[in-house]
Design a protein around this motif. Structure first.
Motif, PDB file in Angstrom:
ATOM      1  N   MET A   1      40.198  39.304  36.440  1.00  0.00           N
ATOM      2  CA  MET A   1      40.515  39.809  37.676  1.00  0.00           C
ATOM      3  C   MET A   1      41.903  40.920  37.357  1.00  0.00           C
ATOM      4  SD  MET A   1      40.729  39.921  41.219  1.00  0.00           S
ATOM      5  CE  MET A   1      41.920  40.749  42.384  1.00  0.00           C
ATOM      6  N   ARG A   2      41.715  42.120  37.735  1.00  0.00           N
ATOM      7  CA  ARG A   2      42.709  43.263  37.541  1.00  0.00           C
ATOM      8  C   ARG A   2      43.080  43.565  38.929  1.00  0.00           C
ATOM      9  NH1 ARG A   2      42.849  46.640  32.994  1.00  0.00           N
ATOM     10  NH2 ARG A   2      43.080  48.234  34.284  1.00  0.00           N
ATOM     11  N   PHE A   3      44.595  43.877  39.091  1.00  0.00           N
ATOM     12  CA  PHE A   3      44.975  44.204  40.262  1.00  0.00           C
ATOM     13  C   PHE A   3      46.252  44.981  40.157  1.00  0.00           C
ATOM     14  CE2 PHE A   3      46.695  40.107  39.478  1.00  0.00           C
ATOM     15  CZ  PHE A   3      48.074  40.215  39.896  1.00  0.00           C
ATOM     16  N   SER A   4      46.690  45.892  41.128  1.00  0.00           N
ATOM     17  CA  SER A   4      47.682  46.718  41.108  1.00  0.00           C
ATOM     18  C   SER A   4      48.979  45.753  41.631  1.00  0.00           C
ATOM     19  CB  SER A   4      47.665  47.881  42.042  1.00  0.00           C
ATOM     20  OG  SER A   4      49.029  48.278  42.344  1.00  0.00           O
ATOM     21  N   GLU A   5      49.940  45.826  40.821  1.00  0.00           N
ATOM     22  CA  GLU A   5      51.146  45.151  41.189  1.00  0.00           C
ATOM     23  C   GLU A   5      51.841  45.528  42.584  1.00  0.00           C
ATOM     24  OE1 GLU A   5      55.924  44.231  39.781  1.00  0.00           O
ATOM     25  OE2 GLU A   5      54.518  45.156  38.419  1.00  0.00           O
ATOM     26  N   ALA A   6      51.709  47.136  42.626  1.00  0.00           N
ATOM     27  CA  ALA A   6      52.408  47.495  44.040  1.00  0.00           C
ATOM     28  C   ALA A   6      51.455  47.215  45.014  1.00  0.00           C
ATOM     29  CB  ALA A   6      52.272  49.009  43.865  1.00  0.00           C
ATOM     30  N   TRP A   7      50.155  47.091  45.125  1.00  0.00           N
ATOM     31  CA  TRP A   7      49.195  46.373  46.032  1.00  0.00           C
ATOM     32  C   TRP A   7      49.525  45.240  46.369  1.00  0.00           C
ATOM     33  CZ3 TRP A   7      43.179  46.349  45.550  1.00  0.00           C
ATOM     34  CH2 TRP A   7      42.591  46.052  46.873  1.00  0.00           C
ATOM     35  N   SER A 156      52.257  48.674  37.732  1.00  0.00           N
ATOM     36  CA  SER A 156      51.735  48.097  36.764  1.00  0.00           C
ATOM     37  C   SER A 156      50.255  47.385  37.018  1.00  0.00           C
ATOM     38  CB  SER A 156      52.673  47.053  36.005  1.00  0.00           C
ATOM     39  OG  SER A 156      53.885  47.461  35.708  1.00  0.00           O
ATOM     40  N   ILE A 157      49.366  47.504  36.376  1.00  0.00           N
ATOM     41  CA  ILE A 157      47.950  46.879  36.496  1.00  0.00           C
ATOM     42  C   ILE A 157      48.243  45.570  35.480  1.00  0.00           C
ATOM     43  CG2 ILE A 157      45.708  47.211  36.037  1.00  0.00           C
ATOM     44  CD1 ILE A 157      45.978  50.030  36.033  1.00  0.00           C
ATOM     45  N   ILE A 158      47.814  44.529  36.317  1.00  0.00           N
ATOM     46  CA  ILE A 158      48.038  43.125  35.720  1.00  0.00           C
ATOM     47  C   ILE A 158      46.736  42.656  35.729  1.00  0.00           C
ATOM     48  CG2 ILE A 158      48.911  40.628  36.052  1.00  0.00           C
ATOM     49  CD1 ILE A 158      51.220  42.019  37.600  1.00  0.00           C
ATOM     50  N   GLU A 159      46.214  41.970  34.483  1.00  0.00           N
ATOM     51  CA  GLU A 159      45.127  41.359  34.284  1.00  0.00           C
ATOM     52  C   GLU A 159      45.102  39.932  34.084  1.00  0.00           C
ATOM     53  OE1 GLU A 159      40.872  41.835  32.226  1.00  0.00           O
ATOM     54  OE2 GLU A 159      42.443  43.123  31.559  1.00  0.00           O
ATOM     55  N   VAL A 160      44.631  39.160  35.118  1.00  0.00           N
ATOM     56  CA  VAL A 160      44.710  37.768  35.090  1.00  0.00           C
ATOM     57  C   VAL A 160      43.428  37.163  34.520  1.00  0.00           C
ATOM     58  CG1 VAL A 160      45.226  35.374  36.335  1.00  0.00           C
ATOM     59  CG2 VAL A 160      46.437  37.821  36.770  1.00  0.00           C
ATOM     60  N   LEU A 170      40.440  35.055  42.865  1.00  0.00           N
ATOM     61  CA  LEU A 170      39.568  36.333  42.509  1.00  0.00           C
ATOM     62  C   LEU A 170      39.876  37.436  43.574  1.00  0.00           C
ATOM     63  CD1 LEU A 170      36.440  34.633  41.131  1.00  0.00           C
ATOM     64  CD2 LEU A 170      38.080  36.290  39.948  1.00  0.00           C
ATOM     65  N   SER A 171      40.976  37.650  44.341  1.00  0.00           N
ATOM     66  CA  SER A 171      41.411  38.629  45.194  1.00  0.00           C
ATOM     67  C   SER A 171      43.003  39.012  45.159  1.00  0.00           C
ATOM     68  CB  SER A 171      40.997  38.175  46.492  1.00  0.00           C
ATOM     69  OG  SER A 171      41.825  37.119  46.953  1.00  0.00           O
ATOM     70  N   TYR A 255      36.275  47.413  47.892  1.00  0.00           N
ATOM     71  CA  TYR A 255      37.668  47.351  48.099  1.00  0.00           C
ATOM     72  C   TYR A 255      38.148  45.967  49.048  1.00  0.00           C
ATOM     73  CZ  TYR A 255      42.295  48.298  50.216  1.00  0.00           C
ATOM     74  OH  TYR A 255      43.796  48.164  50.488  1.00  0.00           O
ATOM     75  N   VAL A 256      36.915  45.563  49.868  1.00  0.00           N
ATOM     76  CA  VAL A 256      37.277  44.378  50.817  1.00  0.00           C
ATOM     77  C   VAL A 256      36.956  43.157  49.860  1.00  0.00           C
ATOM     78  CG1 VAL A 256      36.476  42.966  52.493  1.00  0.00           C
ATOM     79  CG2 VAL A 256      36.496  45.368  52.882  1.00  0.00           C
ATOM     80  N   LEU A 257      36.052  43.292  48.790  1.00  0.00           N
ATOM     81  CA  LEU A 257      35.934  42.219  47.640  1.00  0.00           C
ATOM     82  C   LEU A 257      37.160  42.179  47.198  1.00  0.00           C
ATOM     83  CD1 LEU A 257      32.969  41.589  45.531  1.00  0.00           C
ATOM     84  CD2 LEU A 257      34.789  42.371  44.290  1.00  0.00           C
ATOM     85  N   LEU A 258      37.797  43.158  46.706  1.00  0.00           N
ATOM     86  CA  LEU A 258      39.127  42.947  45.858  1.00  0.00           C
ATOM     87  C   LEU A 258      40.042  42.335  46.548  1.00  0.00           C
ATOM     88  CD1 LEU A 258      38.816  46.356  43.780  1.00  0.00           C
ATOM     89  CD2 LEU A 258      38.468  43.942  42.835  1.00  0.00           C
TER      90      LEU A 258
END
Length: 792
Positions: A1-7, A156-160, A170-171, A255-258
């Motif tokens: 799962m990758r996501f933006s820290e700012a998001w 930062s892009i964080i991958e968990v 997973l979101s 986008y909604v899935l993420l």
């Protein structure tokens, strides 16, 4: 799962640094694999607006642009991008800017025309690959603004790396819920929008497999704008999550899935015929998927269909024939809950792996669908326009998963965690986890929320309490247990002892897959039936290994390709064969050597390893197990070994294993450019041994006599030694072969074997007469059995 820290921080923003946030997630069981910047390191890049575009006087592929950059005068920029046009807003690196990789921007001349900066693509800014042309910014982007600030690239892009039981994370909102929990912050699910119906059109939905899909929501959205563009903010969030932009309709569902963790899918409504049906596929029904793969379905696969044909693999991937495209005007948006067991393994069966199947296999919240479809509808209407109809819901409530309450005892929490946690704190943790908690005399009755499929028994709750309380806060205690010392049989050698021996002799232990390539395995052992896997990891790992050589050869080849020219590998593991219809597992020990016999040095000439180097290693193993004198190496034929350098190894008449050089044709086919030597031994036979017993030493001296006998070159030295030993077993204690000679003085087809005989008696001193009598008997037996003669 990758996501933006700012998001993430838009939902919950604890006062901790990125490093502390990463440490919190990892200690809570959500292991962080990587943290990367959202874009390359650059500065001096602004939002530029192209005011004028003229052809370059000296180059057909270049154009001269006048670009506003927030200064008093526009800048002249020479650009070769195909999408440079009047009105475009794009990144502009002005004089003094520095781009990723250390590229510095200054005034330059391109084919005789001055250029005072550079218009940039996304790739040149270090945050996207594969996009041709300039990075197109939104039309309302403020001209002259710093690009990093405008796009919020200081992110930062964080991958968990999530374990299969944590599908709730997973979101982005799922991660936000965890971060709020770990930092003691308030968290509530963001309110879902409610889109008012502006159209009366509907499509009927029928659940024909309610146990596999107990809830299905659908909505028609008419007159979407096919020319609409995905907003840059959404493209950026998708990019930072590792998802490529494919157009606004697909981008919204991704986008909604993420964001929520709920997969959705959009169909082109004009391509649907009649009502929508959720059913099992018909036997031999076919479907062409979005990736253009055509598959033949089986009767256990759940599909979304209309009244004529299958439209999509439910919960996995849509079909190409009903996909939205440039001509799409009306869409049918679906959002469903699929039972995990109905989706599990289906994607792999058809060679697929999608974000949707990844989530549905692990379980999504069965109460999230309405919120997700409303959210997606609002985004689509905002971006693409259109009129949304009422939501159509098909529901089989009796098949929705029920969250059974779990009894939690406070005493059990203390026993398993080794610490007494206050009841109020336990309750607080459970409530912040979204659970319903009822106090009872000995503890609590806890009902997990719909998104926590992994909470089923008491220890699941205790694990949650422990990780939220903090593993680092739990006391360290020594485990108390009643231990029974069991005797270790001296009749069995520990395999670890043999491993140590091989390591001491320069080998390294390898651990290879038990799954191997079927074609390679059949080349090595064609006479053995391979056991295929029903769900292989890949086509190259499709069968169970019948021996260990396949994996060792692959490992050796990878070492050679990385310039490791002297390789010594061994592996102790299982081989799998089929015997009388049953699968049999046997423990085996195998090894491989190639390259130089010794490490390069000054004291000994370099030479390549040969069969006898390998045999020396084997004899060291056999000496350790006490079988050295009982093992026989017999020339044999193995399909993977050189016909002239292979030996069948037997022990007491039983097959112990094989040793030899890799067959030249197989050596060439596999890609080796040097000789490779292999051995494999049966652990069951190898590790058994006689218990050592004391034997008194003779008080009388030994006598040694040497002789050289000429025999046919086909005669085996081992047979000659056995013959000599049999002449006087009570006196001949040892037969040593110390020379083999062929050449001048020995007729063709013959060879000379020089033997050393060690004689000793336990009861008396040997006289010359007794020794001479033994030697005479030995020579006579050699003449009689092998037609041998003494060498002068």
């Amino acid at each position: 799962m990758r996501f933006s820290e700012a998001w993430l921080r838009e939902y919950v923003n604890p006062s901790v640094s990125t490093d502390d946030l990463v440490a919190q997630l990892t200690m809570a069981g959500l292991e962080v694999d990587s943290v990367e910047p959202a874009a390359g390191a650059f500065h001096g890049v602004r939002v530029g607006e192209v005011l004028e575009v003229q052809p370059h006087p000296q180059a057909d592929r270049l154009r001269v642009c006048r670009v506003a950059a927030g200064g008093p005068e526009p800048l002249q920029i020479v650009c070769g991008a195909p999408n440079a046009r009047v009105g475009l807003k794009a990144p502009l690196a002005v004089e003094g800017a520095e781009l990723p990789g250390g590229m510095k921007i200054g005034k330059s001349q391109l084919r005789g025309v001055d250029s005072f900066g550079m218009l940039c693509s996304a790739k040149e800014l270090g945050f996207e690959d594969g996009q041709a042309g300039l990075l197109e910014l939104a039309a309302d982007a403020p001209t002259g603004a710093d690009l990093r600030e405008y796009l919020k690239l200081d992110d930062s892009i964080i991958e968990v790396d999530l374990t299969p039981n944590r599908a709730d994370c997973l979101s982005v909102q799922g991660i936000a819920r965890e971060v709020a929990l770990l930092n003691g912050l308030d968290w509530s699910v963001p309110a879902a929008p409610t889109v008012k119906a502006a159209s009366d059109g509907q499509l009927a939905v029928h659940l024909k497999a309610p146990e596999a899909c107990p809830r299905y929501l659908g909505r028609l959205i008419r007159n979407v704008d096919r020319t609409a563009e995905t907003p840059l903010w959404m493209k950026e969030r998708l990019r930072r999550s590792g998802v490529r932009s494919l157009g606004p309709l697909v981008d919204v569902t991704n986008y909604v899935l993420l964001d929520l963790g709920q997969p959705l899918h959009a169909f082109d409504a004009a391509k649907l015929e009649g009502s929508v049906q959720v059913r099992l596929a018909r036997a031999d029904e076919t479907l062409r998927l979005l990736n253009d793969q055509e598959i033949t379905l089986d009767g256990e696969t759940l599909v979304i269909a209309d009244e004529v044909k299958a439209l999509a693999l439910a919960g996995i991937m849509g079909g190409a024939d009903s996909a939205v495209g440039e001509g799409t005007r009306d869409i049918f948006l679906e959002c469903a809950f699929f039972a995990p067991l109905a989706i599990m393994g289906k994607a792999r069966r058809y060679g697929l792996a999608t974000d949707s199947s990844h989530r549905f296999e692990r379980g999504v919240d069965p109460e999230m669908q309405t919120r997700a479809i409303e959210y997606a509808t609002q985004l689509i209407v905002d971006i693409c326009g259109g009129e949304a109809a009422h939501i159509v819901e098909a529901l089989a409530a009796e098949h929705l998963p029920e969250r059974a309450p779990v009894q939690l005892r406070s005493a059990r929490v203390a026993k398993l965690l080794g610490i007494v946690i206050a009841d109020d704190e336990v309750e607080s943790i459970l409530r912040r986890l979204g659970m319903q908690v009822q106090r009872q005399p000995a503890g609590w009755q806890v009902t997990p929320p719909g998104f926590r499929f992994d909470i089923a028994i008491e220890v699941d709750l205790i694990e949650e309490i422990g990780r939220v309380y903090g593993y680092n806060r739990l006391p360290r205690t020594d485990a108390a247990s009643h231990m029974e010392l069991r005797p270790v049989s001296e009749a069995v050698v520990d395999i670890e002892r043999i491993k140590d021996l091989l390591v001491d002799r320069g080998y390294q232990e390898a651990i290879t897959y038990s799954f191997v390539d079927a074609a390679t395995q059949l080349k090595i052992e064609p006479e053995l039936e391979v056991i295929p896997l029903q769900n292989p990891i890949s086509s190259e790992l499709g069968v169970m290994r019948t021996g260990l050589w396949c994996g060792l050869l692959d490992a050796a080849l990878k070492n050679l390709n990385r310039q490791q020219t002297r390789v010594r590998l061994f592996e102790a593991g299982l081989r799998f064969t089929r015997r009388e219809g049953a699968i049999v597992q046997e423990k085996s020990l195998a090894g491989l050597v190639l390259g130089d016999a010794r490490e390069e040095q000054w004291g000994e000439a370099t030479r390549r390893v040969d069969f006898f180097d390998l045999k020396a290693d084997l004899e060291a193993i056999l000496r350790l197990t006490g079988h050295e004198g009982d093992v026989v190496f017999v020339a044999g034929q193995h399909p993977a070994l050189h016909p002239g350098q292979s030996a069948l190894i037997t022990l007491g008449g039983e097959k112990l294993g094989w040793a030899g050089m890799l067959h030249p044709s197989l050596e060439k086919e596999l890609g080796f450019d040097c000789r490779v030597f292999l051995f494999e031994l049966d652990q069951g036979i190898l590790l058994s041994r006689e218990v050592p017993a004391f034997k008194p030493l003779s008080r009388f001296p030994q006598v040694r006599r040497d002789l050289a006998v000429i025999v046919d070159e086909t005669v085996k030295a081992a047979d000659v030694a056995a013959c000599v030993q049999g002449c006087a077993r009570d006196l001949i204690r040892q037969v040593l072969l110390f020379d083999v000679y062929q050449g001048p003085g020995i007729e063709a087809g013959k060879k000379s074997l020089a033997l050393g005989l060690v004689l000793q008696d336990d009861a008396d001193t040997l006289t010359d007469a007794r020794v001479d009598a033994v030697m005479t008997a030995v020579v006579a037996e050699l003449v009689n059995v092998f037609n041998g003669k003494l060498r002068d």
